[in-house]
Design an enzyme around this catalytic site. Structure first.
Site, short mmCIF file in Angstrom:
data_model
loop_
_atom_site.label_atom_id
_atom_site.label_comp_id
_atom_site.label_asym_id
_atom_site.label_seq_id
_atom_site.Cartn_x
_atom_site.Cartn_y
_atom_site.Cartn_z
N GLY A 11 0.67 -1.14 0.14
CA GLY A 11 -0.02 -0.12 0.10
C GLY A 11 0.86 1.21 0.24
CG ASN A 36 -6.58 0.85 -1.47
OD1 ASN A 36 -7.02 1.27 -2.65
ND2 ASN A 36 -6.46 1.80 -0.51
CG PHE A 82 1.63 -0.12 7.02
CD1 PHE A 82 1.50 1.04 7.45
CD2 PHE A 82 2.72 -0.81 6.91
CE1 PHE A 82 2.43 1.95 7.68
CE2 PHE A 82 3.98 -0.22 7.28
CZ PHE A 82 3.97 1.21 7.57
CE LYS A 86 -5.67 4.85 1.93
NZ LYS A 86 -4.29 5.49 1.62
CB SER A 126 -5.12 7.99 12.22
OG SER A 126 -5.79 9.23 11.84
CB THR A 128 -8.77 10.03 12.76
OG1 THR A 128 -10.17 10.13 12.60
CG2 THR A 128 -8.56 8.44 13.09
CE1 TYR A 151 -8.70 4.69 8.87
CE2 TYR A 151 -9.27 6.90 9.62
CZ TYR A 151 -8.52 5.90 9.22
OH TYR A 151 -7.13 6.25 9.30
CE LYS A 155 -6.05 3.32 11.21
NZ LYS A 155 -5.31 1.93 10.58
CB VAL A 218 -11.69 25.03 -1.30
CG1 VAL A 218 -11.22 25.42 0.30
CG2 VAL A 218 -10.45 25.18 -2.19
CG ASP A 299 -13.73 17.53 6.58
OD1 ASP A 299 -13.17 16.53 6.68
OD2 ASP A 299 -13.47 18.23 5.65
C1 UD1 Z 1 -8.92 12.06 6.47
C2 UD1 Z 1 -9.65 11.41 7.72
C3 UD1 Z 1 -8.41 10.69 8.59
C4 UD1 Z 1 -7.51 9.80 7.69
C5 UD1 Z 1 -7.17 10.61 6.34
C6 UD1 Z 1 -6.43 9.70 5.56
C7 UD1 Z 1 -11.51 12.69 8.35
C8 UD1 Z 1 -12.03 13.50 9.66
N1 UD1 Z 1 -10.05 12.41 8.53
O1 UD1 Z 1 -8.21 13.19 6.83
O2 UD1 Z 1 -8.82 10.13 9.56
O3 UD1 Z 1 -6.68 9.22 8.29
O4 UD1 Z 1 -8.16 11.05 5.66
O5 UD1 Z 1 -7.23 8.88 4.76
O6 UD1 Z 1 -12.03 12.04 7.53
N2 UD1 Z 1 -10.40 18.90 1.26
C9 UD1 Z 1 -10.93 19.78 0.33
N3 UD1 Z 1 -11.13 19.33 -0.88
C10 UD1 Z 1 -11.18 17.97 -1.33
C11 UD1 Z 1 -10.57 17.17 -0.31
C12 UD1 Z 1 -10.27 17.52 0.74
O7 UD1 Z 1 -10.97 21.08 0.56
O8 UD1 Z 1 -11.58 17.57 -2.35
C13 UD1 Z 1 -10.04 19.55 2.63
C14 UD1 Z 1 -10.68 18.83 3.67
O9 UD1 Z 1 -11.82 19.44 4.07
C15 UD1 Z 1 -9.68 19.04 4.71
C16 UD1 Z 1 -8.20 19.11 3.90
O10 UD1 Z 1 -8.60 19.11 2.73
O11 UD1 Z 1 -9.54 20.22 5.42
C17 UD1 Z 1 -7.72 17.31 3.96
O12 UD1 Z 1 -8.58 16.42 3.73
P1 UD1 Z 1 -8.29 14.94 3.38
O13 UD1 Z 1 -7.10 14.75 2.67
O14 UD1 Z 1 -9.48 14.30 2.99
O15 UD1 Z 1 -7.77 14.54 4.82
P2 UD1 Z 1 -8.51 14.74 6.25
O16 UD1 Z 1 -9.92 14.90 6.22
O17 UD1 Z 1 -7.52 15.79 7.20
#
Ligand code: UD1
Length: 336
Positions: A11, A36, A82, A86, A126, A128, A151, A155, A218, A299
């Site tokens: 992975g 995956n 691992f 996820k 994580s 999380t 998920y 953890k 965003v 989020d």
């Molecule tokens: C998520 C999981 C976390 C997991 C990690 C890896 C949650 C709350 N957390 O982290 O447990 O370990 O993924 O799989 O779900 N964003 C955008 N546009 C997008 C995608 C993301 O704006 O198209 C923003 C999100 O709102 C966030 C940031 O980018 O603020 C990071 O998002 P992401 O990469 O999905 O990670 P997490 O949500 O932090």
């Protein structure tokens, strides 16, 4: 040199960790069921390190095959675990899949480690587990908050199961709580393989820049952060992989202070979604099409790590900048 079992070793984080373990001279055996990942990752690892790791295609949900595997490989000195599902959203839809995949398999592995007298264990945890922490940066002392998803609960439960087991056996374990892993190996031979529409930010960014997606959404522009977008701690996957090799060395050398230790693994720096977009545009000299939309359900506002414990105890810290990490993700995207 010691033989290390890496479950989920084909992975995203697993493959980078296998490379770092081999670079440190460890013999590696990988278990992966390709749920995956793809088998060609094994050849890519081999072409990076010049050494083919042992590999078994095995599903850890099959307890009998786990037992057989450990019987065959009873000389393993430590396990880095691992293998798990996820996808946060999918876990809400299919909770039993997540509890079975992430918890049953953990129990089977721990049982067989005990049966075969294998004492060193590293767990993929994580940030999380903290939910929305009350203060930043987050230290390991911050309490577990109610997890938003099955998920996240796996953890939290995983850490509890390991910690309870350490209390009553001679298991020594380290849980590494990753913040947001991103980027790809400098050779661009291994990286993250998102299936379908990416849920995570960086694969969505690189696919948008590549023209696969029209526009990046965003999620949320009205968070109580300096620019209104949510803040995370983005850590390069090779820095993260190196945290596993030092943690394993700590266990093998019996340098651990307690039988169950936890460490935050992040950069210590918070970056907003807009910071990421700007850094990506600068690093790759491309313009990113994006629009601010509503917040995504579940989020949190911000999460970044206090990494002093890992620095002091593991003598580890992240070295790769956000810009370099994003540049490596872009190099990887271009190979896909
Ligand atoms: C998520 C999981 C976390 C997991 C990690 C890896 C949650 C709350 N957390 O982290 O447990 O370990 O993924 O799989 O779900 N964003 C955008 N546009 C997008 C995608 C993301 O704006 O198209 C923003 C999100 O709102 C966030 C940031 O980018 O603020 C990071 O998002 P992401 O990469 O999905 O990670 P997490 O949500 O932090």
């Amino acid at each position: 040199m010691s033989k290390i079992l890496v479950t989920g070793g084909l992975g995203f984080i697993g493959s980078h960790t296998v490379v770092e373990l081999q670079n440190e001279g460890y013999e590696v055996v990988i278990i992966d069921n390709l749920s995956n990942s793809t088998l060609d990752v094994l050849d890519k690892i081999t072409s990076i390190t010049g050494k083919k790791p042992l590999y078994e295609n095995l599903d850890l949900k099959n307890q009998e095959s786990v037992q057989q595997f450990f019987k065959k490989h009873h000389t393993i000195a430590g396990v880095i675990h691992f293998a798990a599902s996820k996808a946060v959203g999918e876990s809400v839809e299919k909770p039993l899949k997540y509890y079975h995949n992430n918890i049953s398999t953990l129990i089977y592995v721990l049982e067989e480690m005990r049966a075969n007298n294998i004492k060193n264990f590293i767990f993929s945890s994580s940030c999380t587990v903290y939910g929305q922490a009350d203060s930043m940066p987050i230290t390991e002392e911050a309490p577990f908050k109610t997890a938003e998803s099955p998920y996240g609960k796996t953890k939290q439960m995983g850490e509890d199961i390991i910690s309870d087991t350490c209390k009553v056996s001679d298991l020594n374990a380290i849980a590494l709580r990753y913040f947001n892993p991103i980027g790809a190996h400098e050779t661009a031979k291994i990286g993250e393989l998102p299936i379908g529409v990416p849920q995570n930010l960086i694969p969505f960014v690189t696919q948008t820049a590549a023209g696969i997606r029209a526009e990046l959404s965003v999620f949320g522009g009205n968070y109580p952060t300096p620019d209104g977008t949510a803040v995370r701690d983005y850590i390069h996957v090779v820095d993260l992989a190196k945290a596993h090799t030092v943690a394993m060395k700590r266990l093998l050398n019996k340098d651990n202070k307690t039988s169950f230790e936890v460490f935050n693994i992040g950069t210590g720096k918070g970056s907003s979604v807009l910071d990421v977009i700007k850094a990506f545009e600068k690093a790759t000299q491309t313009k990113l099409n994006y629009k601010i939309v509503d917040r995504r359900e579940g989020d949190i506002t911000e999460a970044y790590a206090d990494t002093s414990l890992a620095q002091n105890e593991l003598k580890w810290k992240a070295n790769i900048s956000l810009e370099d990490a994003l540049a490596s993700a872009w190099q990887w995207q271009k190979t896909l």
